[in-house]
Scaffold this motif. Structure first.
Motif, PDB file in Angstrom:
ATOM      1  N   GLU A 199      47.865  17.369  15.472  1.00  0.00           N
ATOM      2  CA  GLU A 199      48.514  16.359  16.265  1.00  0.00           C
ATOM      3  C   GLU A 199      47.260  15.487  15.891  1.00  0.00           C
ATOM      4  OE1 GLU A 199      50.265  17.567  20.291  1.00  0.00           O
ATOM      5  OE2 GLU A 199      48.694  17.002  19.959  1.00  0.00           O
ATOM      6  N   ASN A 200      46.014  15.483  15.691  1.00  0.00           N
ATOM      7  CA  ASN A 200      44.978  15.175  15.195  1.00  0.00           C
ATOM      8  C   ASN A 200      44.813  14.493  13.497  1.00  0.00           C
ATOM      9  OD1 ASN A 200      42.155  15.471  13.372  1.00  0.00           O
ATOM     10  ND2 ASN A 200      41.673  14.493  15.274  1.00  0.00           N
ATOM     11  N   ALA A 201      46.011  15.378  13.059  1.00  0.00           N
ATOM     12  CA  ALA A 201      45.663  15.305  11.516  1.00  0.00           C
ATOM     13  C   ALA A 201      46.875  14.053  11.320  1.00  0.00           C
ATOM     14  CB  ALA A 201      45.815  16.556  10.738  1.00  0.00           C
ATOM     15  N   PHE A 205      44.966   6.904  13.814  1.00  0.00           N
ATOM     16  CA  PHE A 205      44.575   5.902  15.339  1.00  0.00           C
ATOM     17  C   PHE A 205      42.947   6.331  15.976  1.00  0.00           C
ATOM     18  CE2 PHE A 205      45.513   5.380  19.828  1.00  0.00           C
ATOM     19  CZ  PHE A 205      44.990   3.814  19.880  1.00  0.00           C
ATOM     20  N   HIS A 206      42.373   7.398  15.411  1.00  0.00           N
ATOM     21  CA  HIS A 206      41.209   8.116  15.780  1.00  0.00           C
ATOM     22  C   HIS A 206      39.999   7.296  15.034  1.00  0.00           C
ATOM     23  CE1 HIS A 206      42.290  11.523  12.997  1.00  0.00           C
ATOM     24  NE2 HIS A 206      41.242  11.618  13.412  1.00  0.00           N
ATOM     25  N   VAL A 207      40.569   7.221  13.371  1.00  0.00           N
ATOM     26  CA  VAL A 207      39.115   7.009  12.377  1.00  0.00           C
ATOM     27  C   VAL A 207      38.361   6.390  12.519  1.00  0.00           C
ATOM     28  CG1 VAL A 207      39.255   6.449  10.301  1.00  0.00           C
ATOM     29  CG2 VAL A 207      41.125   7.650  10.652  1.00  0.00           C
ATOM     30  N   VAL A 210      36.175   8.724  16.087  1.00  0.00           N
ATOM     31  CA  VAL A 210      35.506   9.745  15.674  1.00  0.00           C
ATOM     32  C   VAL A 210      35.063   9.794  14.388  1.00  0.00           C
ATOM     33  CG1 VAL A 210      37.219  12.068  15.085  1.00  0.00           C
ATOM     34  CG2 VAL A 210      37.789  11.401  16.550  1.00  0.00           C
ATOM     35  N   HIS A 211      35.354   8.948  12.758  1.00  0.00           N
ATOM     36  CA  HIS A 211      35.007   8.280  11.469  1.00  0.00           C
ATOM     37  C   HIS A 211      34.539   7.285  11.441  1.00  0.00           C
ATOM     38  CE1 HIS A 211      37.781  12.739  11.408  1.00  0.00           C
ATOM     39  NE2 HIS A 211      38.120  11.602  10.968  1.00  0.00           N
ATOM     40  N   ARG A 212      33.590   7.240  12.486  1.00  0.00           N
ATOM     41  CA  ARG A 212      32.733   6.083  12.980  1.00  0.00           C
ATOM     42  C   ARG A 212      32.264   5.827  11.331  1.00  0.00           C
ATOM     43  NH1 ARG A 212      32.015   5.690  17.517  1.00  0.00           N
ATOM     44  NH2 ARG A 212      29.404   6.967  17.132  1.00  0.00           N
ATOM     45  N   GLU A 335      33.692  16.689  11.921  1.00  0.00           N
ATOM     46  CA  GLU A 335      34.304  15.120  13.680  1.00  0.00           C
ATOM     47  C   GLU A 335      35.484  16.286  14.217  1.00  0.00           C
ATOM     48  OE1 GLU A 335      31.765  11.899  10.979  1.00  0.00           O
ATOM     49  OE2 GLU A 335      33.620  11.743  10.409  1.00  0.00           O
ATOM     50  N   ASP A 336      36.438  15.803  13.552  1.00  0.00           N
ATOM     51  CA  ASP A 336      37.809  16.965  13.651  1.00  0.00           C
ATOM     52  C   ASP A 336      37.538  17.965  14.660  1.00  0.00           C
ATOM     53  OD1 ASP A 336      38.835  14.338  12.973  1.00  0.00           O
ATOM     54  OD2 ASP A 336      39.180  15.209  10.500  1.00  0.00           O
ATOM     55  N   ILE A 337      37.534  19.299  14.741  1.00  0.00           N
ATOM     56  CA  ILE A 337      36.343  19.497  15.056  1.00  0.00           C
ATOM     57  C   ILE A 337      35.817  19.644  16.662  1.00  0.00           C
ATOM     58  CG2 ILE A 337      36.168  21.703  15.404  1.00  0.00           C
ATOM     59  CD1 ILE A 337      36.223  22.838  12.549  1.00  0.00           C
TER      60      ILE A 337
HETATM   61 FE   LIG Z   1      40.107  12.725  11.907  1.00  0.00          FE
END
Ligand SMILES: [Fe+2]
Ligand code: FES
Length: 402
Positions: A199-201, A205-207, A210-212, A335-337
């Protein structure tokens, strides 16, 4: 709560903008997980590695998937075939790691198999009554290849890989993925349910959060830039239009654009999900894959692979420039983990309740409903996805009904 009663999921089945997320038990329950293994991973086509890992006859590698030990061999005829990595004598795993050999020799008592699986030597069996080597070949697992990706299907009666993937060639043929080689493969053991990572991949929306500090700096070159294209078959795709490549951090040196790219492939990045758990990032200069293996209800294995066209890997500056790519994937994977483990920690308690989804998460909704279709045994399930862009929101709810 009955985990296998369709009425439990009435709220997940609603159109995206009215839907709830899956009940938390779907991410924690061993019973639900086992049902996923039985109805999904033992029934559909699973990605287990690239054909370029084993370019020559006799090359092999081993890989456990969903609790099944596999041995993948390129035979003398050049064909790739997966076998159960278990000797027909007393069942030992025969080999580990990877290598190249004229035959497969079991390390326990020395039984030898040809690369096509036939048993050719069974030492010590001369006095055993009624024993015929022909009755004890290695057990084959149905194997298929698309664009250099090796897939296995544990169900001998399953549909073909070609039928499973439907019209997937359409957007991807201009990448010539079959000519790419995997130059780095990293394996991570992750403490979350496999669906959390998938789902994350499949949502961006999270970029910004989470990847700021990493890939978020590349945002915003084109307005309304994200589209979810129509598909037919067991896959979905997101496309993001932007300048340059998304495979390095902004400002880092990169390789040139693939000259063969056409259409949307030439103007951004395609992110397909091949159900259930293979994600690709197809950028203008390379491709990376995320391969997810279910391990338990609350753990999974992630393989991140980096692939480049063969001619790019032969450049004298390849080793130097490719470090920028590896750095980018190392950072974003970490970051995603971290956020996926945090999500698992957040929901793994008896107080958690389902949440709601935004317009930015259509593929989260699609994935969860695809899983439910299998777990609940829906007959005549829908195998197409009607695409839209984030500017088409007025038509969204009807389009996304599962
Ligand atoms: Fe990500
Ligand atoms: S278990 Fe393989 S030779 Fe005995």
């Amino acid at each position: 709560m009955d985990l296998f009663d369709p009425r439990t999921y009435e709220a997940v089945r609603r159109p995206l903008l009215e839907a709830e997320t899956l009940p938390v038990e779907c991410y924690t329950s061993p019973e639900f997980f086992q049902r996923e293994i039985d109805t999904i991973f033992m029934k559909v086509w699973n990605f287990i590695g690239r054909a370029d890992y084993i370019p020559n006859p006799g090359d092999y590698y081993t890989q456990d998937f969903a609790g099944v030990p596999l041995l993948i061999v390129r035979g003398d005829d050049g064909q790739v075939q997966a076998f159960i990595n278990s000797c027909r004598h007393r069942g030992a795993k025969m080999v580990t790691g990877k290598g190249s050999s004229k035959g497969i020799k079991c390390g326990y008592h020395g039984w030898m198999y040809k690369t096509d699986g036939a048993l050719m030597a069974a030492p010590g069996m001369a006095a055993s009554k009624g024993f015929d080597k022909a009755d004890y070949p290695l057990l084959k697992v149905k194997t298929g290849i698309w664009a250099g990706f090796i897939f296995v299907n544990f169900d001998p009666d399953s549909e073909s890989l070609e039928h499973y993937l439907g019209n997937i060639d359409m957007p991807f043929s201009s990448y010539h993925l079959e000519n790419m080689v995997c130059t780095q493969r990293k394996v991570y053991e992750v403490d979350c349910n496999w669906k959390i990572y998938v789902e994350n991949a499949m949502e961006a929306f999270h970029v910004p959060h989470v990847h700021r500090a990493s890939i978020n700096r590349q945002r915003g070159s084109v307005a309304n830039d994200r589209t979810f294209d129509s598909t037919a078959g067991d896959w979905v795709v997101m496309h993001k239009e932007h300048e340059g490549t998304r495979a390095v951090i902004l400002g880092d040196a990169s390789f040139p654009r693939l000259p063969s790219l056409t259409g949307k492939a030439a103007k951004g990045t395609y992110y397909p999900l091949l159900y259930p758990s293979t994600m690709l990032g197809c950028a203008i200069d390379c491709m990376w894959f995320l391969e997810i293996h279910p391990v338990t209800a609350t753990t999974m294995r992630l393989v991140v692979g980096a692939c480049f066209p063969k001619e790019i890997t032969q450049r004298p500056d390849f080793d130097e420039i490719v470090k920028n790519y590896y750095k980018r994937w190392d950072i974003t994977t970490a970051e995603d983990i971290a956020i996926s483990v945090q999500q698992q920690e957040g929901i793994s308690n008896k107080f958690s309740k389902p949440g709601r989804l935004s317009e930015h998460e259509p593929l989260v909704h699609a994935i969860d409903n695809w899983v439910l279709d299998h777990v609940l045994g829906v007959k005549n399930r829908k195998r197409s996805f009607q695409g839209f862009s984030l500017t088409d929101l007025d038509v969204l709810p009807e389009n996304i009904v599962a």
